[in-house]
Design a protein around this motif. Structure first.
Motif: not given
Length: 345
Positions: A53-60, A79-88
Motif C-alpha cells: 500500500f502506498t500514498d505515493n503514485i510514483s511507486d506504481v 481522465y488525468n489518472l488514466a492519461n498519466l498511467c498511459l504516459l508511463n
C-alpha cells in the motif's frame, strides 16, 4: 504467465467490486494499491495477500513489473489518472464512467493506441446473470425478430442529501453507463436517441431519473432508472414477433457482496427458481411454449479474465473502442440542450 497490476483508489469500488474477484485469479497479482489518504485499518484485511500500500503514485508508475492499472477513484479524476498511467506505459482499466466527456475519451483511446497499450472501461455488468440470460434468449432466436426491449434499474430512496452537483455524478453516468453499454453490446449504434433526464428529489443535485430510448431500424430499446420506484419494474422485458421474455429480478452479486459473502462461497449470487425469467413463444410448428429459463451464474471477475487475454495474448478487447465512444457520446448528449428531446446520431 502472471500479470502484475495495481489499483488506484481504495474505497467501496475497489474493495467490493474488484478485489474479491481479482484475488481468485491465479494468473493476476495485485502488487500495489495506491490511495492518497491511507486507510491503515482497512489494509489489515489484506495482510496475507502480499499487497503493498502506498500514498505515493510514483511507486506504481515507476514499477516496471506493473503492466495493468485499475482506476477506482472519483469520476472527476479518471481522465488525468488514466492519461498519466498511459504516459508511463501502463495498460489501464477504468471504473465507470470511463471519462466525463467524449473529447477525453477520444484522447485516451488515441494515446493508448499510439503506444500499443490497452485501455478499457470496467463494464462488469456485461457479466450480470440477468443480462447473460437475456443475451442467451436473444441468441437462441425463439422470440423471432425483436420488437422492443425495456431495461430497468430502479430504487426507492426518497431522500437525497448527496450534494452531487456535477452531471457525471448523476444517475445517467453512474447507472445509465452500464445498461446503455449492455444495449450497445447487443445491438450496436442506434439511429436516434430520445432523452428525458431530470432530478426529481432535489433539483439542486445531479439527475436521479432518466429515460433513454434507442431507436433502431425496426425496434427500440428503453432504458430507465428512477430513485422513486417503490414497487419495482421487471429488470428486463423483451418482445419479439414470436414471443416475449421477462426477467423480474436483478443480478444478485451486489446483494451478496454487501452482506460480506464472497465470490468463492458456494451458491454465490445464484438465483432461486422463483427468480428465473419466463419465456412464452410460438415455435416453428405453431405450438405455444411457456417455460422458465434458469439463470446462469454471473461473475464480474470475467472482465479481468478478458483484459488478461487482451494484454497477454493479444485477444480482442471485451469493450470495443467504437462501443465505448458510442456510449460516452450518448451520455454526453443527454446534458446538451433541453430535455425531453430526440436527436439523430
Amino acid at each position: 504467465m502472471k500479470l502484475n497490476m495495481a489499483i488506484l483508489g481504495f474505497g467501496k469500488s475497489a474493495t467490493r467490486y474488484h478485489l474479491p474477484y481479482i484475488l481468485l485469479r491465479k494468473d493476476i497479482n495485485v502488487k500495489w494499491i495506491y490511495n492518497r489518504n491511507r486507510k491503515f485499518e482497512l489494509e489489515k484485511d489484506y495482510e496475507n495477500c502480499n499487497i503493498s500500500f502506498t500514498d505515493n503514485i510514483s511507486d506504481v508508475l515507476n514499477d516496471d513489473d506493473v503492466k495493468l492499472v485499475t482506476i477506482c477513484t472519483p469520476p472527476s479524476t479518471h481522465y488525468n489518472l488514466a492519461n498519466l498511467c498511459l504516459l508511463n506505459n501502463k495498460n489501464v482499466l477504468v471504473e465507470k464512467p470511463f471519462a466525463t466527456t467524449l473529447s477525453e475519451t477520444k484522447k485516451l483511446l488515441d494515446l493508448a493506441n499510439s503506444k500499443g497499450l490497452t485501455i478499457m472501461p470496467y463494464q462488469n455488468r456485461r457479466f450480470d446473470s440477468d443480462f447473460l440470460v437475456l443475451k442467451s434468449v436473444i441468441d437462441h432466436g425463439n422470440l423471432g425478430d425483436i420488437v422492443e426491449l425495456e431495461s430497468h434499474i430502479d430504487y426507492y430512496r426518497p431522500e437525497d442529501t448527496s450534494n452531487n452537483l456535477d452531471y457525471y455524478n448523476g444517475a445517467v453516468f453512474s447507472l445509465g453507463v452500464h445498461i446503455l453499454d449492455q444495449a450497445i453490446s447487443l445491438f450496436g449504434r442506434p439511429e436516434k436517441v430520445f432523452y428525458d433526464v431530470k432530478s426529481i428529489r432535489n433539483p439542486a443535485n445531479a439527475d436521479d431519473y432518466y429515460e433513454i430510448q434507442l431507436f433502431y431500424n425496426t425496434f427500440k430499446v428503453k432504458l430507465k432508472t428512477s430513485h422513486l420506484v417503490k414497487l419495482p419494474y421487471s429488470r428486463f422485458t423483451i418482445h419479439g414477433k414470436k414471443g416475449s421474455f421477462i426477467k423480474r429480478s436483478i443480478d444478485r452479486q451486489e446483494e451478496f457482496l454487501k452482506k460480506g459473502i464472497l465470490p468463492e462461497t458456494e451458491g454465490f449470487g445464484l438465483d432461486t427458481p422463483d427468480d428465473y425469467g419466463i419465456i412464452d413463444y410460438i415455435n416453428d410448428t405453431g405450438e405455444e411454449i411457456t417455460q422458465f429459463i434458469k439463470t446462469p451464474s454471473g461473475d464480474y471477475g470475467r472482465v479481468y479474465d478478458s483484459i488478461y487475454s487482451t494484454i497477454m495474448d493479444h485477444k480482442e478487447k471485451l469493450v470495443k473502442d467504437d462501443e465505448l465512444l458510442t456510449v460516452i457520446e450518448i451520455l454526453e448528449k443527454a446534458f446538451k440542450g433541453d430535455n425531453p428531446k430526440i436527436i439523430t446520431l
